[in-house]
Write a protein that holds these residues in place. Structure first.
Motif, short mmCIF file in Angstrom:
data_model
loop_
_atom_site.label_atom_id
_atom_site.label_comp_id
_atom_site.label_asym_id
_atom_site.label_seq_id
_atom_site.Cartn_x
_atom_site.Cartn_y
_atom_site.Cartn_z
N ARG A 26 6.92 12.81 -5.07
CA ARG A 26 6.92 11.47 -5.66
C ARG A 26 8.09 10.71 -5.07
O ARG A 26 9.23 11.13 -5.20
N ARG A 27 7.81 9.57 -4.41
CA ARG A 27 8.88 8.86 -3.71
C ARG A 27 8.78 7.36 -3.95
O ARG A 27 7.68 6.81 -4.09
N PRO A 28 9.94 6.71 -3.99
CA PRO A 28 9.93 5.24 -4.15
C PRO A 28 9.44 4.57 -2.87
O PRO A 28 9.59 5.09 -1.77
N LEU A 29 8.84 3.38 -3.03
CA LEU A 29 8.34 2.61 -1.91
C LEU A 29 9.03 1.27 -1.86
O LEU A 29 9.40 0.69 -2.89
N SER A 30 9.20 0.75 -0.67
CA SER A 30 9.66 -0.62 -0.52
C SER A 30 8.53 -1.56 -0.90
O SER A 30 7.37 -1.16 -0.98
N GLY A 47 9.95 -1.70 -6.94
CA GLY A 47 10.54 -0.38 -7.10
C GLY A 47 9.54 0.66 -7.51
O GLY A 47 9.91 1.69 -8.05
N GLY A 48 8.22 0.41 -7.28
CA GLY A 48 7.20 1.38 -7.64
C GLY A 48 7.30 2.64 -6.81
O GLY A 48 8.01 2.71 -5.80
N GLU A 49 6.58 3.67 -7.24
CA GLU A 49 6.65 4.97 -6.58
C GLU A 49 5.25 5.46 -6.23
O GLU A 49 4.27 5.10 -6.87
N VAL A 67 2.57 4.51 -9.18
CA VAL A 67 3.05 4.44 -10.55
C VAL A 67 4.31 3.60 -10.60
O VAL A 67 5.00 3.41 -9.58
N GLY A 68 4.62 3.09 -11.78
CA GLY A 68 5.86 2.38 -11.97
C GLY A 68 7.04 3.33 -12.01
O GLY A 68 6.89 4.54 -12.23
N PRO A 69 8.25 2.80 -11.82
CA PRO A 69 9.43 3.67 -11.78
C PRO A 69 9.72 4.37 -13.10
O PRO A 69 10.42 5.38 -13.13
N ILE A 133 3.59 11.56 6.69
CA ILE A 133 2.76 10.50 6.12
C ILE A 133 3.62 9.29 5.73
O ILE A 133 3.26 8.13 6.03
N PHE A 134 4.76 9.54 5.09
CA PHE A 134 5.61 8.42 4.69
C PHE A 134 6.23 7.71 5.88
O PHE A 134 6.40 6.49 5.87
N ARG A 135 6.56 8.46 6.94
CA ARG A 135 7.08 7.80 8.15
C ARG A 135 6.01 6.88 8.74
O ARG A 135 6.30 5.77 9.18
N GLY A 136 4.75 7.35 8.72
CA GLY A 136 3.68 6.50 9.22
C GLY A 136 3.50 5.24 8.41
O GLY A 136 3.30 4.15 8.96
#
Length: 549
Positions: A26-30, A47-49, A67-69, A133-136
């Motif tokens: 589970r990671r935060p997204l810009s 600040g969603g994840e 999901v929300g933070p 995947i997240f780097r992509g």
């Protein structure tokens, strides 16, 4: 810690166990990442994840969730169960033999929840597949073009603000078309249609061809189903700028907000492009941005100079030429010559298409003589109610109100009183409404007509005032599923039967005072005693919300 139901455990235990290792995180997204991943109907706070479950052995994503933070650890379990039972990739349902995570808290939580499923839960410092995947996603977000070219963003926002200040929708209807000859960037002419007289959507549409404009208007008139209207919408060929509130508006709020009532600082423009092969795109590329810049400035000048003539009863023939400055990348200014003209013939054609598109000069054919439903009588944000006024109060109001329209006969004083529609607004707006009704000859009747919003699959009971000059005015939209309105309508119908079809309209002041929602006698300044009319007598049939563009 929440535990799985025994029935859920048994269902999961019956899934085949796959000899594979799954990664979960589970990671935060810009904001850019989340905008890229979300559908238009999804909602995600800043600040969603993102929750990901991937099969490391097969190299496929089995579940992804936004999901929300503030979402608790239960969210990652929900995504995992979906990955097991309903994977989003073309993979069979099943349980993994092993799960690896890089967060100790997630590891301990999963061990507690999944302890009866025979799945090993291990901690690892790195998750190579999820990291990739997240780097992509980050690379895609970085390379995603901005909604407006940076070098033109500021000036486009200024041009849009000018249009909002001009408020051309107060003067021009959608069918009153203005052409802008540009002859630049592979664009010969644009055809301007203004949105906003319906006080629902505000904006300016810049069609690349008259054929596209006419084809859309014709399909809106003739197509009935929501699917047909959606295809008509996506089949347009135009640039557009529309306006919306910069603040978040609660869609569940019953009080509808008219953007025109908001200060300019709370208005936000949205630019975009529509094309039959591209669909809706909220990004303008450089040539499109330049075209939009020139067109908005030319339209602003033309409207500013001709506002009074454009507001006349007959759409006039006007034409002007302008030289519009366009900033260049090297800092120089290019002057673009444009010609702006009204198109009365096209406007008449579109108006005829909307009101009488099958006129065979048969005077007996009144199929298209149905009156239009207007919504410019009752002020925005008025307080509306259906109820009854005791007969003693009716007698008092007949003598005390500033304006009284009496019944043509003596009303049967049966039941608990006269059924009335109460409209409460400010004193100046109440006086304006009364004056408008006087100019229309008074009110002939009050009725209700079915309506629907196919976009949200909602049915409405539309309250309608019929004036003596034949106009129909919308005074309220009531959700048919609202139990409060259902009960009020039952009482209204019963009371109207008791009075042999007579009812009343009361206009009251004091909307912002202590008597809001409960006007006193001194606040009631008009009483109109009128006939109740059925939907059949109104003669307009079921109404459907149509897209504005």
């Amino acid at each position: 810690m929440a535990a799985l139901n025994r029935s859920t455990l048994r269902r999961l235990q019956n899934l085949p166990q796959i000899p594979s290792v799954w990664e979960g995180d589970r990671r935060p997204l810009s904001n850019a990442d989340s905008h890229m991943m979300l559908d238009d109907d999804d909602v995600l706070e800043a600040g969603g994840e993102c929750i990901l479950w991937v099969d490391g052995s097969e190299g496929v994503v089995r579940a992804m969730d936004m999901v929300g933070p503030d979402a608790g650890p239960e969210a990652i379990v929900r995504a995992l169960l979906r990955a097991m039972e309903h994977p989003q990739s073309p993979a069979p349902a099943g349980r993994p033999q092993k799960i690896v995570v890089k967060n100790r808290e997630i590891q301990f939580y999963l061990r507690g929840v999944l302890q009866d499923l025979g799945i090993s839960i291990d901690y690892v410092p790195e998750l190579p597949l999820i990291d990739e995947i997240f780097r992509g996603m980050e690379e895609v977000a970085i390379n995603r073009p901005p909604e407006l070219p940076p070098q033109y963003a500021e000036v486009l926002m200024e041009k849009a603000a000018q249009i909002w200040q001009d408020a051309p929708w107060r003067t021009l209807s959608e069918h009153q078309i203005i052409s802008i000859e540009i002859n630049q960037w592979d664009v010969a002419s644009l055809y301007v249609s203004v949105l906003g007289q319906g006080r629902m959507d505000y904006g300016v549409l810049l069609y690349r061809s008259l054929e596209s404009l006419k084809r859309f208007r014709e399909r809106v008139v003739n197509d009935e189903s929501f699917e047909d209207l959606e295809q008509a919408f996506l089949g347009q060929d135009c640039l557009f700028v529309t306006f919306e509130s910069a603040a978040d508006i609660d869609e569940d709020d019953d009080e509808e907000i008219d953007l025109a009532d908001l200060p300019p600082s709370e208005i936000e423009p949205n630019f975009g492009n529509l094309h039959p092969l591209e669909g809706l795109r909220s990004i303008l590329y450089e040539e499109e941005a330049l075209t939009m810049l020139v067109a908005l400035e030319a339209f602003h000048r033309f409207f500013r100079n001709g506002r009074r003539k454009l507001g006349s009863d007959i759409f006039p023939t006007l034409s002007s030429r302008y030289r519009i400055p366009v900033p260049q990348p090297d800092g120089e200014i290019q002057q673009v010559s444009v010609k702006v003209s009204t198109m009365p013939d096209v406007s008449d054609e579109l108006l005829q298409m909307l009101g009488d598109d099958d006129d065979d000069d048969d005077d007996d054919d009144d199929e298209f003589d149905k009156p239009l439903l207007r919504d410019d009588l009752v002020p925005q944000n008025s307080f509306l109610s259906l109820g009854a006024v005791p007969w003693e109060t009716v007698d008092f109001l007949r003598q005390s109100v500033q304006f009284h329209q009496g019944a043509e006969i003596d009303i049967n004083t049966a039941g608990d009183g006269l059924p009335v529609v109460m409209i409460q607004t400010s004193h100046p707006k109440a006086k304006t409404m009364i004056q408008d009704l006087k100019e229309a000859g008074g009110v002939k009747g009050i009725g209700f007509n079915p309506g629907e919003n196919p976009f949200q699959d909602e049915q409405y009971d539309l309250g309608i005032l019929q004036t003596k000059n034949g106009d129909l005015y919308l005074f309220g939209e009531f959700n048919e599923d609202d139990p409060v309105h259902q009960e009020a309508r039952k009482k209204w119908d019963r009371r109207c039967k008791s009075t042999n079809g007579w009812c009343g309209l009361i206009i009251a002041k004091g909307l912002m005072g202590a008597s809001r929602g409960q006007p006193q006698f001194k606040d009631m300044i008009a009483l109109l005693e009128v006939r109740w009319v059925s939907a059949k007598e109104l003669g307009i049939g079921p109404l459907q919300l149509m897209p504005m563009f």
